[in-house]
Design a protein around this motif. Sequence first.
Motif, short mmCIF file in Angstrom:
data_model
loop_
_atom_site.label_atom_id
_atom_site.label_comp_id
_atom_site.label_asym_id
_atom_site.label_seq_id
_atom_site.Cartn_x
_atom_site.Cartn_y
_atom_site.Cartn_z
N GLU A 208 -10.93 10.76 -13.14
CA GLU A 208 -10.18 9.90 -12.22
C GLU A 208 -8.89 10.59 -11.76
O GLU A 208 -8.45 10.42 -10.63
CB GLU A 208 -9.84 8.55 -12.87
CG GLU A 208 -11.05 7.71 -13.25
CD GLU A 208 -11.83 7.18 -12.04
OE1 GLU A 208 -11.38 7.37 -10.89
OE2 GLU A 208 -12.91 6.61 -12.25
N ARG A 212 -8.27 12.79 -7.78
CA ARG A 212 -7.13 12.46 -6.91
C ARG A 212 -6.09 13.57 -6.87
O ARG A 212 -4.97 13.35 -6.41
CB ARG A 212 -6.51 11.14 -7.38
CG ARG A 212 -7.44 9.96 -7.19
CD ARG A 212 -6.89 8.68 -7.78
NE ARG A 212 -7.79 7.58 -7.51
CZ ARG A 212 -8.87 7.28 -8.25
NH1 ARG A 212 -9.18 8.03 -9.30
NH2 ARG A 212 -9.63 6.26 -7.93
N ILE A 214 -4.46 14.94 -9.33
CA ILE A 214 -3.30 14.66 -10.21
C ILE A 214 -3.35 15.60 -11.41
O ILE A 214 -4.37 15.68 -12.11
CB ILE A 214 -3.32 13.18 -10.67
CG1 ILE A 214 -3.13 12.27 -9.45
CG2 ILE A 214 -2.24 12.93 -11.70
CD1 ILE A 214 -3.30 10.80 -9.76
N GLN A 243 3.39 5.86 -6.20
CA GLN A 243 2.63 6.66 -5.24
C GLN A 243 1.20 6.14 -5.15
O GLN A 243 0.58 5.86 -6.19
CB GLN A 243 2.57 8.12 -5.70
CG GLN A 243 3.88 8.85 -5.68
CD GLN A 243 3.65 10.26 -6.19
OE1 GLN A 243 4.11 10.60 -7.28
NE2 GLN A 243 2.92 11.06 -5.45
N ARG A 245 -1.70 7.62 -4.72
CA ARG A 245 -2.72 8.34 -5.51
C ARG A 245 -2.59 8.02 -7.00
O ARG A 245 -3.58 7.93 -7.72
CB ARG A 245 -2.68 9.83 -5.23
CG ARG A 245 -1.56 10.58 -5.91
CD ARG A 245 -1.75 12.09 -5.84
NE ARG A 245 -1.57 12.60 -4.49
CZ ARG A 245 -2.36 13.51 -3.92
NH1 ARG A 245 -3.36 14.01 -4.60
NH2 ARG A 245 -2.13 13.94 -2.71
N ASP A 248 -3.58 4.28 -7.69
CA ASP A 248 -5.04 4.25 -7.61
C ASP A 248 -5.69 4.75 -8.90
O ASP A 248 -6.61 4.14 -9.43
CB ASP A 248 -5.44 5.29 -6.54
CG ASP A 248 -6.19 4.68 -5.40
OD1 ASP A 248 -5.91 3.53 -5.05
OD2 ASP A 248 -7.07 5.41 -4.88
N ALA A 249 -5.18 5.88 -9.40
CA ALA A 249 -5.72 6.49 -10.61
C ALA A 249 -5.49 5.56 -11.81
O ALA A 249 -6.39 5.37 -12.64
CB ALA A 249 -5.07 7.84 -10.87
N THR A 275 5.02 16.78 -6.89
CA THR A 275 3.71 16.13 -6.92
C THR A 275 3.15 16.19 -5.51
O THR A 275 3.90 15.97 -4.55
CB THR A 275 3.89 14.65 -7.33
OG1 THR A 275 4.74 14.63 -8.46
CG2 THR A 275 2.57 14.00 -7.67
N ASP A 278 1.26 11.98 -0.50
CA ASP A 278 0.26 10.92 -0.47
C ASP A 278 -0.24 10.64 0.94
O ASP A 278 -0.87 9.62 1.16
CB ASP A 278 0.85 9.65 -1.07
CG ASP A 278 0.94 9.76 -2.58
OD1 ASP A 278 -0.10 9.79 -3.22
OD2 ASP A 278 2.07 9.85 -3.09
N GLU A 280 -2.63 11.63 2.88
CA GLU A 280 -4.04 11.30 3.16
C GLU A 280 -4.45 9.98 2.52
O GLU A 280 -5.31 9.27 3.05
CB GLU A 280 -4.99 12.46 2.74
CG GLU A 280 -5.11 12.71 1.27
CD GLU A 280 -4.10 13.72 0.74
OE1 GLU A 280 -4.47 14.49 -0.15
OE2 GLU A 280 -2.93 13.72 1.20
N PHE A 281 -3.78 9.60 1.40
CA PHE A 281 -4.08 8.30 0.78
C PHE A 281 -3.58 7.17 1.67
O PHE A 281 -4.24 6.15 1.86
CB PHE A 281 -3.42 8.22 -0.60
CG PHE A 281 -4.19 8.96 -1.66
CD1 PHE A 281 -5.03 8.28 -2.53
CD2 PHE A 281 -4.10 10.34 -1.76
CE1 PHE A 281 -5.75 8.97 -3.49
CE2 PHE A 281 -4.82 11.03 -2.71
CZ PHE A 281 -5.66 10.35 -3.58
#
Length: 297
Positions: A208, A212, A214, A243, A245, A248-249, A275, A278, A280-281
């Motif tokens: 996961e 993403r 991460i 954030q 991403r 979401d994770a 980091t 974001d 594209e997210f």
Amino acid sequence: MLAYFGPQGTFTEQAALGLGASPADLVPFDTVPAALAATRRGEAEAACVPVENSVEGAVPATMDALTEGEPLVAVAETVLDVRFSVLVRPGGGEVKTVASHPHALAQVRHWLAEHLPDADVVATTSTAAAARAVLAGEFDAAVSAPVAVRHYPLEVLATDVADVRDAKTRFLLLRRPGALPAPTGHDRTSVVITATDRVGALSDLLAELALRGINLTRIESRPTKGRLGEYRFYIDFDGHVAQPRVGDALAALRRHCPDTRFLGSYPKAEAGGPTPGDEEFVAAAEWLAAVREGRGA
Ligand SMILES: O=C(O)C(=O)C[C@]1(C(=O)O)C=C[C@@H](O)C=C1
């Protein structure tokens, strides 16, 4: 009041001061669980505790105390260079016993074998507790933080003691859950997850994060203390829960394992690369919203 793993003169006290605590606010506790318990009860605003050392690894007392009891979340971290001083009573004779925190003893094993080979090595609750015990005449020498000599009238037998150069310990500042620190672009998120016992459970969790983009910065396991073979995973990764991403994770981890505890999103002590952004997210979420509203395809 800010609770810390004491007594006075521990590395943790230095860490708390480095995180901006004012000396008048600091109150020492003899154990990590006691400092965290005072924070859970609301007697202390926050607690500063050690979490991991680059030579000896995780501090089990901290890991266990973070999962037992009401949740606490980290709001800041700091990393200290760790080198020790060996302290004795002024005019003290032969060193037959040497005391310190187990993490400290593990970092000076070779030095002790070379310089005090005949001394019995004894574990104390902290490096400063060892200095205090030497002062009280319980042991002959303490492996302590260099600052301990400012608090206890002892003599320095050796300085700069460390088997591994550049050893470092990471400390966390923990509070009761509340407003999170704002994202800085250089943040870390910590969680503890009790993984279900099935094929691929851990691999699914890590996937996961990887999916993403991460970066995982740490993974440790501790037994749940229930069934043999059942573990909790302490997972740190880059990014802030605010954030898309990362949020979401985190939700995905929670879907896999309902027994997921958020341990905080906070600025990293040591600057790494930022980091990943974001964009594209955000763009994908906007596109999805448009699709759902019949505005896009
Ligand atoms: O005893 C102390 O002085 C502490 O702050 C604890 C502690 C640890 O738990 O690792 C902190 C830094 C050193 O690595 C040795 C001991």
